[in-house]
Design an enzyme around this catalytic site. Sequence first.
Site, short mmCIF file in Angstrom:
data_model
loop_
_atom_site.label_atom_id
_atom_site.label_comp_id
_atom_site.label_asym_id
_atom_site.label_seq_id
_atom_site.Cartn_x
_atom_site.Cartn_y
_atom_site.Cartn_z
N GLY A 86 0.54 -1.11 -0.03
CA GLY A 86 -0.11 -0.12 0.12
C GLY A 86 0.76 1.37 0.03
O GLY A 86 1.94 1.39 -0.52
N GLU A 107 10.21 -1.56 3.50
CA GLU A 107 9.48 -1.75 2.38
C GLU A 107 10.56 -1.32 1.46
O GLU A 107 10.17 -1.48 0.47
CB GLU A 107 8.59 -0.57 2.49
CG GLU A 107 7.46 -1.53 3.34
CD GLU A 107 6.03 -0.26 4.22
OE1 GLU A 107 5.11 -0.92 4.43
OE2 GLU A 107 6.67 0.82 3.93
#
Length: 222
Positions: A86, A107
Amino acid sequence: MTQDELKQAVAQAALAYIETKLEDDTVLGIGTGSTANLFIDALAPHKGRIEATVASSEASAERLRSHGIPVFDLNAVDRVDFYIDGADEANRALQLIKGGGAALTREKIVAAVAREFICIADDSKLVHTLGAFPLPVEVIPMARSHVARELVKLGGDPVYREGVVTDNGNIILDVHNFAIAQPLGTEEKINNITGVVTNGIFALRPADVLLLGTASGVKTLY
Ligand code: 5RP
């Protein structure tokens, strides 16, 4: 549709997007947050087709394992085929702000390795200029005050995220009131401050595809 329904729709769309491309030895990178969680849950019934995953946080690794999906250390795989995650904000160049869940460093590492980064988000995340969402910066704890002073010099208003320790043992400063007109240059500038581990601008390595949940269906942006 509610925001949760839009997130559910993009999680399903991400599954459909990769399903036709899955090989016997596909390695999936899995992100962090509520949208990534919905993707993990959508993936669970298909776990027999997944050779390996790598996770961008301990929380996602735990959720994957709870479904019986194999999770590997990034150093134990020779590639990541798809990374699904996301975002807190995205612009039309698919540059992102990430790190609302404090997982930005892992990430960014998984995104750097991934052959294709598929970002999944509801359309409230699409913006013209990044920065309305406070920019997360992961910082070595002893450098907190130094980094905060340098961020003020860049025009931002850093706020210590109380009570949060990242999976890497560091702290987060959230930079408020910081419109990011030049994402590439700003990402580099902040990363060059001594004591910064990384910042939540994903412009040097943007997403390759953005699956955006809207009231009229999931839109695919390249
Ligand atoms: C976590 C992240 C998430 O991708 C971001 O915060 C979006 O979360 P959500 O899907 O819950 O809206 O960067 O560090």
